[in-house]
Write an enzyme that holds these catalytic residues in place. Sequence first.
Site, mmCIF file in Angstrom:
data_model
loop_
_atom_site.group_PDB
_atom_site.id
_atom_site.type_symbol
_atom_site.label_atom_id
_atom_site.label_comp_id
_atom_site.label_asym_id
_atom_site.label_seq_id
_atom_site.Cartn_x
_atom_site.Cartn_y
_atom_site.Cartn_z
ATOM 1 N N ARG A 105 0.871 -1.181 0.000
ATOM 2 C CA ARG A 105 0.000 0.000 0.000
ATOM 3 C C ARG A 105 0.901 1.221 0.000
ATOM 4 O O ARG A 105 1.829 1.317 0.801
ATOM 5 C CB ARG A 105 -0.903 0.008 1.229
ATOM 6 N N HIS A 133 -7.784 -0.214 -5.592
ATOM 7 C CA HIS A 133 -7.683 -1.106 -4.431
ATOM 8 C C HIS A 133 -8.459 -2.375 -4.820
ATOM 9 O O HIS A 133 -9.559 -2.628 -4.317
ATOM 10 C CB HIS A 133 -8.302 -0.402 -3.215
HETATM 11 C C1 NCD Z 1 -10.142 1.972 2.181
HETATM 12 C C2 NCD Z 1 -8.804 2.406 1.614
HETATM 13 O O1 NCD Z 1 -7.766 2.308 2.264
HETATM 14 O O2 NCD Z 1 -8.834 2.809 0.469
HETATM 15 N N1 NCD Z 1 -10.017 1.222 3.338
HETATM 16 C C3 NCD Z 1 -9.881 -0.145 3.262
HETATM 17 O O3 NCD Z 1 -8.950 -0.658 2.683
HETATM 18 N N2 NCD Z 1 -10.846 -0.891 3.810
HETATM 19 C C4 NCD Z 1 -11.139 3.052 2.297
HETATM 20 C C5 NCD Z 1 -10.767 4.325 2.986
HETATM 21 O O4 NCD Z 1 -9.677 4.473 3.520
HETATM 22 O O5 NCD Z 1 -11.627 5.203 3.012
#
Ligand code: NCD
Length: 305
Positions: A105, A133
Site C-alpha cells: 500500500r 484497491h
Molecule cells: C479503504 C482504503 O484504504 O482505500 N479502506 C480499506 O482498505 N478498507 C477506504 C478508505 O480508507 O476510506
Amino acid sequence: MFKEKFGEGIISAKQFNREDIEYLLKKSREMVNSTNSNLLKGKILATLFFEPSTRTRLSFESAMYRLGGNVIGFQSGDVSSIKKGESLADTIRTVENYSDCIVIRHSMEGAAKMASRFSKVPIINAGSGSGEHPTQALLDLLTIREECGKLDGLNIGIMGDLKYGRTVHSLAVLFSNFDVNLYFISPKELAVRNQEKEFLIQRQIKFKEVIQYRSLLDLLDVLYMTRIQRERFVDIEEYEKVKNVYIFKQEDLINTKDTFILMHPLPRITEISPDVDSSKKAIYFKQTSYGLMMRKAILAELLAE
Ligand code: NCD
C-alpha cells in the site's frame, strides 16, 4: 490457470474478467471453514504498508497465518530504511528475496504497478494512492453476492468521495463484468473520474450521476458508502466544505427495501450515523469478514503448490 494469469500479481481490477471473479467468489466460499490449514506452510508473505491500514493489512496477515504461512513486513511510521531515503524499487528488490508474495500500500497512484516491474514474486496492490484497491473491490463483490444472492440485475448506489476513493474506482471496473445499474452519488467536486466513466461507457454499463440520495433509497438494492478522503485534498479548506456532505441516518432506512444492504469499506468517520449499526441492513462489519475469506482465497491461489 489463475496462477498463470495473475503470476505477476493483482495490480488492477482491469485484469479481471467475469470468469476470474466468479472463480474467486467460489474459492472464497470454500475458505469459510479452513482455520487451521497447512496449505501455505513454509511460505512467507511480506506486507509493506507505506500508508495506514487496519482491515487490509490485518486480514491479509490473518489469512496467511490461517493457511499455515508466515508474515514479515512494516507499516507507515515503522523504522524501515524508507526513513533513510531508500527508493521503492530498491525496497522491492530486497524484499522479493525474503518472501513469496508482496502486499503493498502506497500513496503513489502507480506504486503497485511499478513494484511489479522490479519483483520476481507476485505483487498485490492493497491501495495505490487514489488509484485502485482491487482486493477490496473483490471482497465487496463477494459481500453482495452472498448477501443479495446475485450480482446481475441489482441497483447499486455508490456514494461519497468518488473522485479520490480508490475502492470506488476498482469497484466500478469490476461491476462492468455484470448487468447492473449504477448510481454515482456525490457532490460535483467529488464526482467519479472520467477514466472510470469512459470504461463503463465502453462496456455499455448503465450509470447515472446524482447529487441527492434520498429519492433513490426505495429502488436501491445496495448502497456503498465511502469516506471523504481527507489525505488526498491539496487544499484542506476544500475538504472542510465537503466533509459532512452526506450523513446516512437511521431514518433513511425507512424507505429502503427489506433486502437492502448498506456497505462501507471502512473506516467510517461521520458519514454513517452510529444508530444505523444495529440494523440488519448495516453489513459493513460483516463485510470485513468476507475480506478475510477473499484474501485467503487469493493467497491460496497465488501461493499454493
Ligand atoms: C479503504 C482504503 O484504504 O482505500 N479502506 C480499506 O482498505 N478498507 C477506504 C478508505 O480508507 O476510506
